[in-house]
Design an enzyme around this catalytic site. Sequence first.
Site, mmCIF file in Angstrom:
data_model
loop_
_atom_site.group_PDB
_atom_site.id
_atom_site.type_symbol
_atom_site.label_atom_id
_atom_site.label_comp_id
_atom_site.label_asym_id
_atom_site.label_seq_id
_atom_site.Cartn_x
_atom_site.Cartn_y
_atom_site.Cartn_z
ATOM 1 C CG MET A 186 -1.877 -1.215 1.180
ATOM 2 S SD MET A 186 -3.400 -0.969 2.085
ATOM 3 C CE MET A 186 -2.766 -0.734 3.730
ATOM 4 N N GLY A 187 2.154 1.100 -0.355
ATOM 5 C CA GLY A 187 3.041 2.253 -0.439
ATOM 6 C C GLY A 187 3.518 2.720 0.924
ATOM 7 C CG HIS A 226 6.739 -1.907 2.311
ATOM 8 N ND1 HIS A 226 6.593 -0.664 2.884
ATOM 9 C CD2 HIS A 226 5.524 -2.499 2.389
ATOM 10 C CE1 HIS A 226 5.330 -0.509 3.263
ATOM 11 N NE2 HIS A 226 4.657 -1.607 2.997
ATOM 12 C CD GLN A 272 4.915 -14.999 10.224
ATOM 13 O OE1 GLN A 272 4.762 -15.560 9.142
ATOM 14 N NE2 GLN A 272 4.203 -15.314 11.297
ATOM 15 C CG ASP A 294 0.397 -7.445 7.879
ATOM 16 O OD1 ASP A 294 -0.402 -6.789 8.558
ATOM 17 O OD2 ASP A 294 1.405 -6.937 7.346
ATOM 18 C CB SER A 323 3.790 -0.620 10.916
ATOM 19 O OG SER A 323 2.549 -0.060 10.531
HETATM 20 P P1 AMP Z 1 1.365 -2.914 3.505
HETATM 21 O O1 AMP Z 1 1.888 -1.875 2.583
HETATM 22 O O2 AMP Z 1 1.333 -2.495 4.938
HETATM 23 O O3 AMP Z 1 0.089 -3.552 3.022
HETATM 24 O O4 AMP Z 1 2.441 -4.088 3.483
HETATM 25 C C1 AMP Z 1 2.822 -4.707 2.277
HETATM 26 C C2 AMP Z 1 3.540 -5.984 2.584
HETATM 27 O O5 AMP Z 1 4.697 -5.712 3.370
HETATM 28 C C3 AMP Z 1 2.666 -6.954 3.409
HETATM 29 O O6 AMP Z 1 2.864 -8.266 2.912
HETATM 30 C C4 AMP Z 1 3.215 -6.789 4.799
HETATM 31 O O7 AMP Z 1 3.057 -7.940 5.595
HETATM 32 C C5 AMP Z 1 4.678 -6.526 4.524
HETATM 33 N N1 AMP Z 1 5.288 -5.843 5.667
HETATM 34 C C6 AMP Z 1 4.865 -4.699 6.264
HETATM 35 N N2 AMP Z 1 5.649 -4.394 7.321
HETATM 36 C C7 AMP Z 1 6.573 -5.378 7.406
HETATM 37 C C8 AMP Z 1 7.663 -5.645 8.304
HETATM 38 N N3 AMP Z 1 7.950 -4.841 9.312
HETATM 39 N N4 AMP Z 1 8.398 -6.766 8.091
HETATM 40 C C9 AMP Z 1 8.105 -7.594 7.057
HETATM 41 N N5 AMP Z 1 7.099 -7.396 6.188
HETATM 42 C C10 AMP Z 1 6.348 -6.305 6.351
#
Ligand code: AMP
Length: 280
Positions: free
Chosen positions: A27-28, A34, A145, A147, A182
């Site tokens: 989601m950027g 990421h 992981q 999520d 996050s």
């Molecule tokens: P999001 O942009 O928050 O939807 O995250 C995109 C992807 O990055 C998802 O698969 C998340 O689980 C992963 N992600 C987000 N934060 C972390 C983190 N701290 N460590 C590993 N993967 C992450």
Amino acid sequence: VKVVHTIEKFRGELAELQRPLGLVPTMGAIHEGHMALVRRARSENAALAVSIFVNPSQFGVHEDYESYPRDMDSDLARLRDADVDMVFAPSIREMYPDGFDTYVGLGEIASRLEGEFRPGHFRGVATVVTKLIAIARPDRAYFGQKDAQQCLVVKRLNADLNLGAAIVVVPTVREAGGLAISSRNVNLSPKERKAALVLYQSLCLASDLATSVASETRRQMRELIEAEPLAQIDYVSVADPASLKELDTLSGPALVSVAVRIGQTRLIDNITINESSASA
Ligand code: AMP
């Protein structure tokens, strides 16, 4: 890095790339979490695409869709540096055109934990992930992981709907103090950031406890989190890592997960404990 905004252009450009293709849906507001997915995907595939789409259908009406952090320029700079081949950044209309009327229905795994506190969340996630995999047809798709439940839902969906991608799960990236990185961390004040350490501390406590009584683990974790005045618990879970059913006895691997609100910011984190022990 080539940036495209339409499905047609994305597909056309992907057809020119070598296989295998890795896809990293995001989601950027790209951060080091990421980037761990991006680097892993880069190392395992000939071509790499990253999607950036803040998916409205996975946010509840009172959630933070509007205020969710967005920074396309900085995202593209980081992805360019990481040698990403393509970025797919569609508009809402491109993903949900007029007349859009199909959503993925989910079973039990999606109803627990996040599903209970964010009704409709996984329906939105599952729908957009299905669309992204159908659009890009990657050989591998990468998820974090961090999520954990999302990973289970996506693996299930990928198998049940025969989407044909290999789902790769990448370990959680944390800051020095243990706070899982996050996009929502930018909303934390310095004071809240300190308070947010209690999530990881509660997970470490669960890992250190010698008890085999899961309710005792949950109790002690709650006690620790409740001692932090800025923290409000949504859930503290010690569950079977496959079914996400709450455990009575800790005799094998368990997914320990928490969702805690720190001020206005809702954070989640998890670890797996007893990974090497055989289950009963
Ligand atoms: P999001 O942009 O928050 O939807 O995250 C995109 C992807 O990055 C998802 O698969 C998340 O689980 C992963 N992600 C987000 N934060 C972390 C983190 N701290 N460590 C590993 N993967 C992450």
